[in-house]
Design an enzyme around this catalytic site. Structure first.
Site, PDB file in Angstrom:
ATOM      1  N   GLN A 198      51.106  44.403  46.096  1.00 40.43           N
ATOM      2  CA  GLN A 198      50.558  42.849  46.369  1.00 40.43           C
ATOM      3  C   GLN A 198      51.602  41.726  46.071  1.00 40.43           C
ATOM      4  O   GLN A 198      51.135  40.778  45.658  1.00 40.43           O
ATOM      5  CB  GLN A 198      49.437  42.848  45.322  1.00 40.43           C
ATOM      6  CG  GLN A 198      48.030  43.621  45.616  1.00 40.43           C
ATOM      7  CD  GLN A 198      47.253  43.540  44.308  1.00 40.43           C
ATOM      8  OE1 GLN A 198      46.510  42.421  44.595  1.00 40.43           O
ATOM      9  NE2 GLN A 198      46.638  44.512  43.970  1.00 40.43           N
ATOM     10  N   ASP A 231      50.351  39.689  33.287  1.00 37.01           N
ATOM     11  CA  ASP A 231      49.522  40.163  34.450  1.00 37.01           C
ATOM     12  C   ASP A 231      50.333  39.602  35.556  1.00 37.01           C
ATOM     13  O   ASP A 231      51.209  38.861  35.680  1.00 37.01           O
ATOM     14  CB  ASP A 231      48.292  39.233  34.533  1.00 37.01           C
ATOM     15  CG  ASP A 231      47.103  39.961  35.368  1.00 37.01           C
ATOM     16  OD1 ASP A 231      47.413  41.253  35.839  1.00 37.01           O
ATOM     17  OD2 ASP A 231      45.899  39.724  35.410  1.00 37.01           O
ATOM     18  N   GLU A 232      50.089  40.445  36.718  1.00 34.40           N
ATOM     19  CA  GLU A 232      50.701  40.304  38.256  1.00 34.40           C
ATOM     20  C   GLU A 232      52.097  40.012  38.178  1.00 34.40           C
ATOM     21  O   GLU A 232      52.717  39.181  38.499  1.00 34.40           O
ATOM     22  CB  GLU A 232      50.261  39.019  38.690  1.00 34.40           C
ATOM     23  CG  GLU A 232      48.539  38.691  38.553  1.00 34.40           C
ATOM     24  CD  GLU A 232      47.962  39.366  40.047  1.00 34.40           C
ATOM     25  OE1 GLU A 232      48.889  39.961  40.950  1.00 34.40           O
ATOM     26  OE2 GLU A 232      46.710  39.107  40.273  1.00 34.40           O
ATOM     27  N   LYS A 292      43.493  46.744  36.345  1.00 34.07           N
ATOM     28  CA  LYS A 292      44.581  46.203  35.581  1.00 34.07           C
ATOM     29  C   LYS A 292      44.285  44.976  34.542  1.00 34.07           C
ATOM     30  O   LYS A 292      44.859  45.017  33.604  1.00 34.07           O
ATOM     31  CB  LYS A 292      45.948  45.947  36.411  1.00 34.07           C
ATOM     32  CG  LYS A 292      46.416  47.078  37.421  1.00 34.07           C
ATOM     33  CD  LYS A 292      47.586  46.587  38.096  1.00 34.07           C
ATOM     34  CE  LYS A 292      47.190  45.282  39.231  1.00 34.07           C
ATOM     35  NZ  LYS A 292      46.338  45.925  40.339  1.00 34.07           N
ATOM     36  N   THR A 293      43.682  43.929  35.246  1.00 38.98           N
ATOM     37  CA  THR A 293      43.444  42.932  34.415  1.00 38.98           C
ATOM     38  C   THR A 293      42.305  43.074  33.379  1.00 38.98           C
ATOM     39  O   THR A 293      42.390  42.789  32.052  1.00 38.98           O
ATOM     40  CB  THR A 293      42.896  41.658  35.455  1.00 38.98           C
ATOM     41  OG1 THR A 293      43.743  41.448  36.352  1.00 38.98           O
ATOM     42  CG2 THR A 293      42.807  40.438  34.619  1.00 38.98           C
ATOM     43  N   ARG A 323      40.262  41.933  48.277  1.00 44.08           N
ATOM     44  CA  ARG A 323      39.350  41.049  47.292  1.00 44.08           C
ATOM     45  C   ARG A 323      38.032  41.143  47.639  1.00 44.08           C
ATOM     46  O   ARG A 323      37.160  41.069  46.841  1.00 44.08           O
ATOM     47  CB  ARG A 323      39.656  39.633  47.870  1.00 44.08           C
ATOM     48  CG  ARG A 323      40.973  39.044  47.633  1.00 44.08           C
ATOM     49  CD  ARG A 323      41.420  39.146  46.463  1.00 44.08           C
ATOM     50  NE  ARG A 323      42.517  40.349  46.398  1.00 44.08           N
ATOM     51  CZ  ARG A 323      42.872  41.034  45.121  1.00 44.08           C
ATOM     52  NH1 ARG A 323      42.265  40.760  44.020  1.00 44.08           N
ATOM     53  NH2 ARG A 323      43.498  42.046  45.254  1.00 44.08           N
TER      54      ARG A 323
HETATM   55  P1  ATP Z   1      44.062  42.995  41.260  1.00 42.30           P
HETATM   56  O1  ATP Z   1      44.893  44.217  41.748  1.00 42.30           O
HETATM   57  O2  ATP Z   1      43.172  42.507  42.431  1.00 42.30           O
HETATM   58  O3  ATP Z   1      44.403  42.169  40.344  1.00 42.30           O
HETATM   59  P2  ATP Z   1      42.807  44.789  39.116  1.00 42.30           P
HETATM   60  O4  ATP Z   1      43.503  45.875  38.974  1.00 42.30           O
HETATM   61  O5  ATP Z   1      43.283  43.445  38.200  1.00 42.30           O
HETATM   62  O6  ATP Z   1      42.893  44.052  40.619  1.00 42.30           O
HETATM   63  P3  ATP Z   1      40.344  44.209  37.727  1.00 42.30           P
HETATM   64  O7  ATP Z   1      40.020  42.905  38.307  1.00 42.30           O
HETATM   65  O8  ATP Z   1      40.849  44.471  36.391  1.00 42.30           O
HETATM   66  O9  ATP Z   1      41.320  45.077  38.682  1.00 42.30           O
HETATM   67  O10 ATP Z   1      39.087  45.131  38.124  1.00 42.30           O
HETATM   68  C1  ATP Z   1      38.518  45.265  39.197  1.00 42.30           C
HETATM   69  C2  ATP Z   1      36.930  45.372  39.094  1.00 42.30           C
HETATM   70  O11 ATP Z   1      36.600  46.581  38.697  1.00 42.30           O
HETATM   71  C3  ATP Z   1      36.483  44.389  38.116  1.00 42.30           C
HETATM   72  O12 ATP Z   1      35.033  43.911  38.586  1.00 42.30           O
HETATM   73  C4  ATP Z   1      36.324  45.170  36.875  1.00 42.30           C
HETATM   74  O13 ATP Z   1      35.284  44.551  35.912  1.00 42.30           O
HETATM   75  C5  ATP Z   1      35.988  46.382  37.556  1.00 42.30           C
HETATM   76  N1  ATP Z   1      36.247  47.812  36.769  1.00 42.30           N
HETATM   77  C6  ATP Z   1      37.441  47.902  36.373  1.00 42.30           C
HETATM   78  N2  ATP Z   1      37.486  48.952  35.380  1.00 42.30           N
HETATM   79  C7  ATP Z   1      36.338  49.642  35.488  1.00 42.30           C
HETATM   80  C8  ATP Z   1      35.585  50.835  34.752  1.00 42.30           C
HETATM   81  N3  ATP Z   1      36.360  51.770  34.210  1.00 42.30           N
HETATM   82  N4  ATP Z   1      34.347  50.650  35.268  1.00 42.30           N
HETATM   83  C9  ATP Z   1      33.523  49.980  35.881  1.00 42.30           C
HETATM   84  N5  ATP Z   1      34.179  48.971  36.539  1.00 42.30           N
HETATM   85  C10 ATP Z   1      35.670  48.694  36.431  1.00 42.30           C
HETATM   86 MG    MG Z   2      44.228  41.836  38.368  1.00 43.04          MG
END
Ligand code: ATP
Ligand code: MG
Length: 711
Positions: A265, A226-227, A37-38, A666
């Site tokens: 979350q 975000d969040e 997402k981020t 995490r």
């Molecule tokens: P959270 O819910 O904990 O905030 P999130 O959904 O924001 O998590 P991110 O932090 O953006 O997730 O991504 C999680 C990990 O996965 C990061 O290390 C990111 O670089 C990796 N990632 C995300 N998308 C891809 C992709 N398409 N290919 C490879 N790695 C990815």
């Molecule tokens: Mg995030």
């Protein structure tokens, strides 16, 4: 263009690309932990700037912490370059509000130099207000006891609902109402704003002032949050107003809003966060493009299957989503059981040593997470014993140290002599022998004439001979005049700060105190003040030139008439004499960022290669190769509450389960869940044992075998 677009979407999966390259519109990304997402949000900003030609100056990214905002900027610099990223607004709701209010200070009934007060300032103010209203320190209302802290909580609850004292719909009892009303009057008079006020006042400003509304509408074309699951209802109202979805004037267009979040979350329900905002968003910002992401890129299968297995025990979900991953199976999740909390801390430190020594893990990729701050004491002790470097997040804040608070209080009083809290704090630091009787008389003058403490002190000094009081007043006057000057460079600011510290006597006072403290104590008070000076002078003051509204006129054709009237001196001062910013402007920026830095964040002297210690709440949005959850035990997770205020127990357990889910998700590679059978705390020991959540995990992917650590 093609190449840059390719660079931005490279490596993203199909759903992620769909979000990043979508047409400019409202979008909701509802997705589980670690699904990107981020990452998608950051890529979307890059896409908007590079591909859609949106000026980065017109983009507002709202992050949950200042740290997240900094990380976002760093990631974007790689994609967009420094110039674009400087102009982008990536802030928390509070910081963004403080910038808006400073830009429209007059319209908001403030001065540009308003100060932001933190909880301890607020508490001091509430206590004083209660005294002035002749209320006892402890009151019993309807069988419940309330002290000043509870009063403050009541006031903040009212504010977070958007209620002003006396407003219709308010359910606050009359005894709280009086305190709230006087508290607010005092804040307004002293040009002070508390955290909740930042948001509420920004909302009211946009609602009531068409010119500000016009300006905001021109400024923000794209907003990304975000969040979002942890947004409070007041923050949601803010989002509607800043985006223009509410109170839109004819002929204007609202901003496009992208929100990303995961209802599983949501962990700030206790602070008023409302997951329901996700439902409201779909309705109120309609049409909304909805995208779900289900592939987790962060964690191994073992970690993820435990996370899924746990969270499915919650009854409420905005959307069903079981995360999948293509990451390898790898090591099972490890359960650890120790005799008592002190043994547990030892075990954790031992494991960390092995991870670093045998498995060659980078310490900064290891995190120890716990439910309550109190748990950190024993863990820290064990870290020291086993020679593990660590950074602790959420301990005593640098800005909460006495010497730092006092130095900042001088600066606050200098830029804002109306600031009574700061006056009271430092009038006798270092001791000027201004007695209680004298201060009592000054206080009486303050009340009688409805003026600030500083003005009352001036009045008192005119009629009464008090050398030390006169010197103090003179000192503040001299510095207040100096802050109105424009510095030529940062050295001027350093010289100014040094003279404040030396001329006020703080320097000598804290040098002596440091010398008296234990020789090997880490508590070098004067050293902390020096660190403060270097922090102030080393800070980036981008907000002054790039991120204020001052330069918005340059890009806004139809905003010209406003920007002209706001920047009159720009036209009248010849170029060579133009000195835009005063020392006060710099100090003010610094003071607000210090006030807005929550305890979960700032850590001075952060070590580069050190293990991370933090509460689960602080760990939101972060990821580490190895996560150790300490106190995965009865009484701590879910946390047992002793509060007399009863709320829905089931809702509480569900929020705690989400917290455990956040902690588990995490971890990228290794996850340890640790518990003790006896919990030790300052008041003795009591029996405990594994958390009931342990029985909701996926038993097929857990074990207790630690042999791999000896490899
Ligand atoms: P959270 O819910 O904990 O905030 P999130 O959904 O924001 O998590 P991110 O932090 O953006 O997730 O991504 C999680 C990990 O996965 C990061 O290390 C990111 O670089 C990796 N990632 C995300 N998308 C891809 C992709 N398409 N290919 C490879 N790695 C990815
Ligand atoms: Mg995030």
């Amino acid at each position: 263009m093609k190449n840059s677009e390719q660079r931005i979407i490279d490596g993203l999966n199909e759903e992620q690309r769909e979000v990043v390259t979508a047409q400019r519109q409202n979008i909701l990304v509802l997705a589980g932990a670690g699904t990107g997402k981020t990452r998608v949000l950051v890529s979307r900003i890059a896409y908007l700037v590079e591909h859609c030609g949106v000026d980065s100056n017109r983009i507002l990214a709202v992050t949950f912490t200042n740290k997240a905002a900094r990380e976002m900027r760093e990631r974007l610099i790689g994609l967009l370059g420094e110039y674009s990223v400087r102009r982008l607004w990536a802030y928390t709701f509070h910081t963004a509000s403080s910038h808006i209010l400073r830009n429209f200070a007059e319209e908001a009934g403030l001065t540009r130099n308003f100060t932001i007060i933190d909880t301890s300032d607020q508490l001091a103010l509430v206590k004083r207000v209660m005294q002035d209203l002749n209320l006892p320190a402890d009151i019993c209302v309807n069988g419940i006891r309330y002290n000043s802290r509870n009063y403050l909580q009541k006031i903040m609850d009212e504010k977070s609902r958007g209620h002003r004292p006396g407003m219709e719909g308010s359910s606050i009892l009359p005894c709280f109402y009086d305190v709230y009303a006087l508290y607010q009057t005092r804040c307004d008079k002293s040009d002070q704003v508390d955290f909740e006020e930042l948001i509420l006042r920004t909302c009211e400003l946009i609602e009531s002032n068409p010119q500000v509304r016009h300006y905001i509408r021109l400024k923000f074309q794209e907003i990304l949050v975000d969040e979002f699951q942890d947004t409070s209802s007041l923050q949601y109202r803010w989002l509607k107003l800043v985006s223009g979805i509410e109170n839109l004037d004819p002929g204007k267009h609202p901003a496009n809003v992208l929100i990303v979040g995961d209802d599983d979350q949501s962990i700030y329900g206790w602070r008023g966060a409302a997951v329901e905002n996700m439902f409201y968003f779909q309705k109120e910002f309609s049409p909304v493009k909805l995208v779900k992401l289900v592939q987790n890129y962060r964690s191994t299968k073992a970690i993820l299957s435990n996370a899924n297995s746990l969270i499915k025990n919650n009854s409420k979900h905005v959307a069903e989503k079981t995360l999948i991953t293509r990451n390898p199976d790898a090591t099972m999740v490890k359960l650890m059981e120790s005799y008592d909390s002190s043994d547990e801390a030892d075990e954790i430190a031992k494991i960390i040593r092995k991870l670093i020594d045998n498995l060659k893990k980078d310490p900064s990729e290891i995190a120890v997470l716990y439910r309550t701050n109190a748990q950190s004491r024993m863990i820290e002790k064990a870290m020291v014993e086993y020679g593990v470097d660590y950074n602790i997040y959420g301990g005593a804040r640098f800005f909460d140290r006495e010497e730092i608070k006092n130095t900042l209080a001088y600066l606050r009083l200098i830029v804002n002599p109306e600031d009574n809290i700061s006056f009271n704090r430092i009038v006798n630091v270092p001791s000027r022998k201004i007695g209680k009787v004298t201060l009592g008389k000054i206080e009486a003058l303050r009340r009688e004439f409805g003026i600030s403490m500083f003005k009352a002190a001036e009045m008192y000094a005119l009629k009464n001979k008090s050398r030390s009081l006169q010197n103090f007043i003179e000192l503040i006057h001299v510095f207040s005049a100096r802050v109105a000057e424009s510095p030529k460079n940062m050295d001027d600011i350093v010289r100014f700060l040094e003279s404040v510290i030396e001329d006020s006597g703080l320097g000598t006072y804290y040098r002596e105190k440091s010398a008296m403290d234990d020789a090997d104590s880490s508590n070098d008070r004067f050293g902390n003040i020096e660190e403060l000076i270097s922090d102030i002078s080393g800070r980036d003051y981008d907000e002054l030139s790039d991120q204020g509204f001052d330069n918005a006129g340059e890009v806004l054709e139809d905003g010209k008439e406003i920007s002209k009237s706001r920047n009159t001196d720009d036209n009248s001062v010849p170029e060579n004499k133009k000195m835009k910013y005063t020392i006060a402007d710099f100090i003010q920026i610094y003071l607000s960022s210090a006030a807005l830095m929550p305890s979960s964040e700032l850590l001075k002297s952060e070590e580069d290669s050190a293990v991370n210690l933090m509460t689960i709440h602080c760990s939101k949005g972060l990821e580490f190769e190895v996560v150790i959850i300490a106190g995965f035990e009865k009484g701590l997770l879910p946390l047992e509450r002793y509060s007399s205020i009863k709320t829905d127990q089931n809702a509480h357990i569900e929020e705690e389960r989400r917290l455990a889910y956040v902690a588990i998700t995490r971890a990228k590679e290794l996850l340890f869940l640790s518990c003790a059978n006896w919990h030790s705390s300052y008041d003795g020991q009591y029996p405990t044992g594994p958390s009931p959540f342990t029985y909701e995990l996926d038993s097929c992917s857990i074990d207790t075998d630690m042999n791999f650590l000896d490899a």
